[in-house]
Write a protein that holds these residues in place. Sequence first.
Motif, short mmCIF file in Angstrom:
data_model
loop_
_atom_site.label_atom_id
_atom_site.label_comp_id
_atom_site.label_asym_id
_atom_site.label_seq_id
_atom_site.Cartn_x
_atom_site.Cartn_y
_atom_site.Cartn_z
N SER A 99 0.87 -1.30 0.01
CA SER A 99 0.01 0.11 -0.02
C SER A 99 0.80 1.25 0.02
N PHE A 100 0.86 1.97 -1.38
CA PHE A 100 1.88 3.15 -1.37
C PHE A 100 1.14 4.38 -1.58
N SER A 101 1.62 5.62 -1.20
CA SER A 101 1.08 6.95 -1.33
C SER A 101 1.65 7.58 -2.55
N GLY A 102 2.48 6.98 -3.29
CA GLY A 102 3.09 7.52 -4.55
C GLY A 102 3.73 6.44 -5.36
N CYS A 103 4.24 6.82 -6.58
CA CYS A 103 4.84 6.10 -7.49
C CYS A 103 6.30 6.39 -7.49
N ASN A 104 6.92 7.30 -6.85
CA ASN A 104 8.26 7.47 -6.87
C ASN A 104 9.12 6.69 -6.50
N ASN A 105 8.82 5.51 -5.98
CA ASN A 105 9.85 4.43 -5.75
C ASN A 105 9.13 3.14 -6.49
N LEU A 106 8.49 3.19 -7.82
CA LEU A 106 7.81 2.31 -8.25
C LEU A 106 8.25 0.95 -8.38
N ASN A 107 9.51 0.81 -8.99
CA ASN A 107 10.15 -0.63 -9.13
C ASN A 107 10.54 -1.13 -7.90
N HIS A 108 10.84 -0.42 -6.82
CA HIS A 108 11.44 -1.01 -5.62
C HIS A 108 10.06 -1.45 -5.03
N ASP A 109 8.89 -0.72 -5.12
CA ASP A 109 7.70 -1.11 -4.39
C ASP A 109 7.10 -2.28 -5.09
N ILE A 110 6.96 -2.59 -6.33
CA ILE A 110 6.58 -3.64 -7.04
C ILE A 110 7.40 -4.81 -6.75
N GLN A 111 8.81 -4.79 -6.53
CA GLN A 111 9.55 -5.94 -6.42
C GLN A 111 9.32 -6.39 -5.10
#
Length: 215
Positions: A33-45
């Motif tokens: 659950s994320f507040s933004g996409c600025n760390n997109l790849n890290h959050d997806i991994q």
Amino acid sequence: MSLRVAVFEDNKLVRDSFEAILNGTDGFSCTGSFSGCNNLNHDIQRSQPDVILMDIEMSGMNGIEATKIIRQQHPGIKILIQTVFEDDDKIFAAICAGASGYMLKKTSPGKLIEALQEVYNGGAPMSPGVATRVFTLFQKFAPPQEVSEQESVHLSKREKEILLLMTEGDNYHTIAKKCFLSYDTVRTHVRSIYRKLHVVSVNQAIVKAFKQRLI
């Protein structure tokens, strides 16, 4: 095995609500659950989702930009846009970016769960008002395409009926009820439509069908 969903939403109350709905529904789990996409790849991994529930307006990278990146770098992940916006520009941009579905935030929790399952199964759920706009946009921007006899596509009456219902935003369950078919039979017809049209998504199928005047 639970369907893994990651949520990208800048409003904490909405984000927490989505997380609670997902974790409280059998067969679903919110893995991130994320507040933004600025760390997109890290959050997806980190979250390893099957489906991403994506807001459009967020600080930094917006949801449409993020959708483009996900489709390029993680093509196996499905993306369901959920937003308050229902204007043509946002809808068209989201579809062109590679979103698999587009739901409004006023959608009920039950419909949202159905939409996530539908996206995972290869469908393209849309809120009714959005589906109408998409239908109009495709008619406007998809000019007729001349095809040779060898290239012509022959869809059965049932396949055309199902494809038309898909352009109206109906999911597989709704199509099954309207056509008095089983869910699995609808999926079989959709796979046949994809094979005949040489496409891999509902959006591609609709565009090609309009261009060739199949519906």
